[in-house]
Design a protein around this motif. Structure first.
Motif, mmCIF file in Angstrom:
data_model
loop_
_atom_site.group_PDB
_atom_site.id
_atom_site.type_symbol
_atom_site.label_atom_id
_atom_site.label_comp_id
_atom_site.label_asym_id
_atom_site.label_seq_id
_atom_site.Cartn_x
_atom_site.Cartn_y
_atom_site.Cartn_z
ATOM 1 N N ALA A 71 31.513 -70.057 11.710
ATOM 2 C CA ALA A 71 32.939 -70.380 11.562
ATOM 3 C C ALA A 71 33.814 -69.740 12.641
ATOM 4 O O ALA A 71 34.905 -70.228 12.909
ATOM 5 C CB ALA A 71 33.424 -69.945 10.186
ATOM 6 N N ARG A 72 33.363 -68.666 13.250
ATOM 7 C CA ARG A 72 34.189 -67.978 14.244
ATOM 8 C C ARG A 72 34.447 -68.870 15.458
ATOM 9 O O ARG A 72 33.562 -69.592 15.918
ATOM 10 C CB ARG A 72 33.518 -66.678 14.677
ATOM 11 N N SER A 73 35.655 -68.813 16.006
ATOM 12 C CA SER A 73 36.050 -69.707 17.103
ATOM 13 C C SER A 73 35.214 -69.516 18.364
ATOM 14 O O SER A 73 35.040 -70.455 19.134
ATOM 15 C CB SER A 73 37.538 -69.538 17.417
ATOM 16 N N CYS A 74 34.671 -68.319 18.579
ATOM 17 C CA CYS A 74 33.858 -68.104 19.780
ATOM 18 C C CYS A 74 32.580 -68.938 19.767
ATOM 19 O O CYS A 74 31.953 -69.143 20.812
ATOM 20 C CB CYS A 74 33.530 -66.621 19.958
ATOM 21 N N TYR A 75 32.188 -69.460 18.607
ATOM 22 C CA TYR A 75 30.990 -70.281 18.488
ATOM 23 C C TYR A 75 31.303 -71.772 18.372
ATOM 24 O O TYR A 75 30.425 -72.566 18.035
ATOM 25 C CB TYR A 75 30.166 -69.850 17.273
ATOM 26 N N ALA A 76 32.526 -72.164 18.670
ATOM 27 C CA ALA A 76 32.941 -73.558 18.486
ATOM 28 C C ALA A 76 32.124 -74.543 19.305
ATOM 29 O O ALA A 76 32.013 -75.714 18.930
ATOM 30 C CB ALA A 76 34.429 -73.707 18.809
ATOM 31 N N GLY A 77 31.537 -74.105 20.395
ATOM 32 C CA GLY A 77 30.749 -74.994 21.251
ATOM 33 C C GLY A 77 29.272 -75.030 20.921
ATOM 34 O O GLY A 77 28.475 -75.600 21.666
ATOM 35 N N ILE A 78 28.897 -74.431 19.803
ATOM 36 C CA ILE A 78 27.500 -74.404 19.386
ATOM 37 C C ILE A 78 27.367 -75.193 18.088
ATOM 38 O O ILE A 78 28.167 -75.031 17.173
ATOM 39 C CB ILE A 78 27.009 -72.958 19.165
ATOM 40 N N ALA A 79 26.349 -76.032 18.017
ATOM 41 C CA ALA A 79 26.091 -76.805 16.805
ATOM 42 C C ALA A 79 24.657 -76.576 16.343
ATOM 43 O O ALA A 79 23.747 -76.416 17.158
ATOM 44 C CB ALA A 79 26.306 -78.296 17.052
ATOM 45 N N ASP A 80 24.495 -76.550 15.064
ATOM 46 C CA ASP A 80 23.184 -76.538 14.440
ATOM 47 C C ASP A 80 22.770 -78.001 14.268
ATOM 48 O O ASP A 80 23.622 -78.872 14.123
ATOM 49 C CB ASP A 80 23.308 -75.865 13.072
ATOM 50 N N PHE A 81 21.474 -78.287 14.298
ATOM 51 C CA PHE A 81 21.063 -79.671 14.061
ATOM 52 C C PHE A 81 19.964 -79.734 13.009
ATOM 53 O O PHE A 81 19.217 -78.790 12.799
ATOM 54 C CB PHE A 81 20.598 -80.359 15.350
ATOM 55 N N SER A 82 19.891 -80.895 12.366
ATOM 56 C CA SER A 82 18.814 -81.234 11.435
ATOM 57 C C SER A 82 18.342 -82.631 11.764
ATOM 58 O O SER A 82 19.119 -83.477 12.225
ATOM 59 C CB SER A 82 19.311 -81.219 9.982
ATOM 60 N N ILE A 83 17.059 -82.866 11.518
ATOM 61 C CA ILE A 83 16.490 -84.204 11.706
ATOM 62 C C ILE A 83 15.410 -84.410 10.660
ATOM 63 O O ILE A 83 14.595 -83.516 10.414
ATOM 64 C CB ILE A 83 15.937 -84.391 13.142
ATOM 65 N N TYR A 84 15.450 -85.569 10.014
ATOM 66 C CA TYR A 84 14.491 -85.898 8.960
ATOM 67 C C TYR A 84 14.068 -87.350 9.113
ATOM 68 O O TYR A 84 14.901 -88.222 9.352
ATOM 69 C CB TYR A 84 15.107 -85.696 7.575
ATOM 70 N N LEU A 85 12.777 -87.591 8.951
ATOM 71 C CA LEU A 85 12.215 -88.936 9.017
ATOM 72 C C LEU A 85 11.496 -89.243 7.710
ATOM 73 O O LEU A 85 10.861 -88.358 7.123
ATOM 74 C CB LEU A 85 11.202 -89.056 10.156
ATOM 75 N N ARG A 86 11.592 -90.489 7.295
ATOM 76 C CA ARG A 86 10.831 -90.933 6.135
ATOM 77 C C ARG A 86 9.341 -90.718 6.426
ATOM 78 O O ARG A 86 8.882 -90.912 7.552
ATOM 79 C CB ARG A 86 11.128 -92.416 5.883
ATOM 80 N N ARG A 87 8.583 -90.327 5.430
ATOM 81 C CA ARG A 87 7.161 -90.001 5.634
ATOM 82 C C ARG A 87 6.390 -91.107 6.340
ATOM 83 O O ARG A 87 5.555 -90.846 7.204
ATOM 84 C CB ARG A 87 6.481 -89.739 4.292
ATOM 85 N N ASP A 88 6.643 -92.339 5.967
ATOM 86 C CA ASP A 88 5.830 -93.442 6.481
ATOM 87 C C ASP A 88 6.145 -93.844 7.918
ATOM 88 O O ASP A 88 5.459 -94.706 8.469
ATOM 89 C CB ASP A 88 5.944 -94.663 5.560
ATOM 90 N N VAL A 89 7.148 -93.225 8.553
ATOM 91 C CA VAL A 89 7.455 -93.576 9.945
ATOM 92 C C VAL A 89 7.235 -92.401 10.903
ATOM 93 O O VAL A 89 7.496 -92.523 12.099
ATOM 94 C CB VAL A 89 8.894 -94.123 10.103
ATOM 95 N N ARG A 90 6.764 -91.294 10.395
ATOM 96 C CA ARG A 90 6.539 -90.133 11.258
ATOM 97 C C ARG A 90 5.401 -90.408 12.237
ATOM 98 O O ARG A 90 4.485 -91.174 11.949
ATOM 99 C CB ARG A 90 6.229 -88.900 10.402
ATOM 100 N N GLY A 91 5.505 -89.754 13.405
ATOM 101 C CA GLY A 91 4.451 -89.869 14.407
ATOM 102 C C GLY A 91 4.504 -91.133 15.242
ATOM 103 O O GLY A 91 3.541 -91.470 15.928
ATOM 104 N N ARG A 92 5.638 -91.832 15.242
ATOM 105 C CA ARG A 92 5.763 -93.100 15.977
ATOM 106 C C ARG A 92 6.790 -93.041 17.102
ATOM 107 O O ARG A 92 7.182 -94.071 17.639
ATOM 108 C CB ARG A 92 6.117 -94.224 15.001
ATOM 109 N N GLY A 93 7.284 -91.844 17.433
ATOM 110 C CA GLY A 93 8.271 -91.710 18.506
ATOM 111 C C GLY A 93 9.709 -91.877 18.060
ATOM 112 O O GLY A 93 10.631 -91.768 18.872
ATOM 113 N N ILE A 94 9.917 -92.136 16.791
ATOM 114 C CA ILE A 94 11.267 -92.339 16.263
ATOM 115 C C ILE A 94 12.065 -91.042 16.331
ATOM 116 O O ILE A 94 13.240 -91.035 16.693
ATOM 117 C CB ILE A 94 11.195 -92.893 14.826
#
Length: 171
Positions: A71-94
């Motif tokens: 929340a501190r303003s000095c970190y305003a240019g940093i983002a956390d990321f998440s990524i999730y794929l459905r089980r049946d499409v994993r491993g295909r470059g998606i």
């Protein structure tokens, strides 16, 4: 495969995909399933933090988002990321296509760094991040406990030098 910004009509699919990740116990310390109502706020206001989805055959099969790092303003240019794929499409470059799209969005929005924490045993996610230009900067040992097991998390980051503010200092 079509990558696009998430819409409110996608929140049920996003929650279902996230719940697969929760059930697998391979990607998050979360243990309680998410509902569409839990996900809705992420999609309702993407002015700062985007949520992207991948559609295959008119179905949402993956999602990725940016979120606040601190929340501190000095970190305003940093983002956390998440990524999730459905089980049946994993491993295909998606995942690689989606993460690269998210990184392009992050850079276009002026973030100078994107980071995440990944279970050290999650080789697929670590390999994905490395293929998208992330570097591993360390490991949080015993970061949290998941169902009685203390788990370590690798810290990964991707820096966008073009977006780093000029402080006037020279090395």
């Amino acid at each position: 495969m079509h990558i696009r910004p998430a819409q409110l009509s996608d929140v049920q699919a996003i929650a279902e995909i996230y719940n697969q990740g929760i059930d697998d116990r391979s990607s998050t310390f979360e243990t309680h399933p998410r509902t569409a109502m839990d996900v809705q706020p992420w999609v309702a206001d993407m002015s700062r933090f985007p949520v992207l989805v991948v559609e295959l055959d008119d179905a949402v099969v993956a999602w990725a988002n940016l979120s606040s790092y601190r929340a501190r303003s000095c970190y305003a240019g940093i983002a956390d990321f998440s990524i999730y794929l459905r089980r049946d499409v994993r491993g295909r470059g998606i995942g690689k296509a989606l993460l690269n799209a998210l990184l392009s969005e992050a850079e276009a929005r002026g973030f100078w760094k994107v980071l995440s924490r990944i279970f050290t045993f999650n080789e697929a996610s670590l390999t994905l991040c490395q293929s998208c230009g992330f570097r591993k900067v360390g490991v949080y040992e015993k970061h949290a406990c998941l169902e009685g097991r203390w788990l370590d998390c690798a810290i990964v980051e991707r820096v966008f030098p073009s977006n780093q503010p000029d402080t006037g200092e020279r090395a």
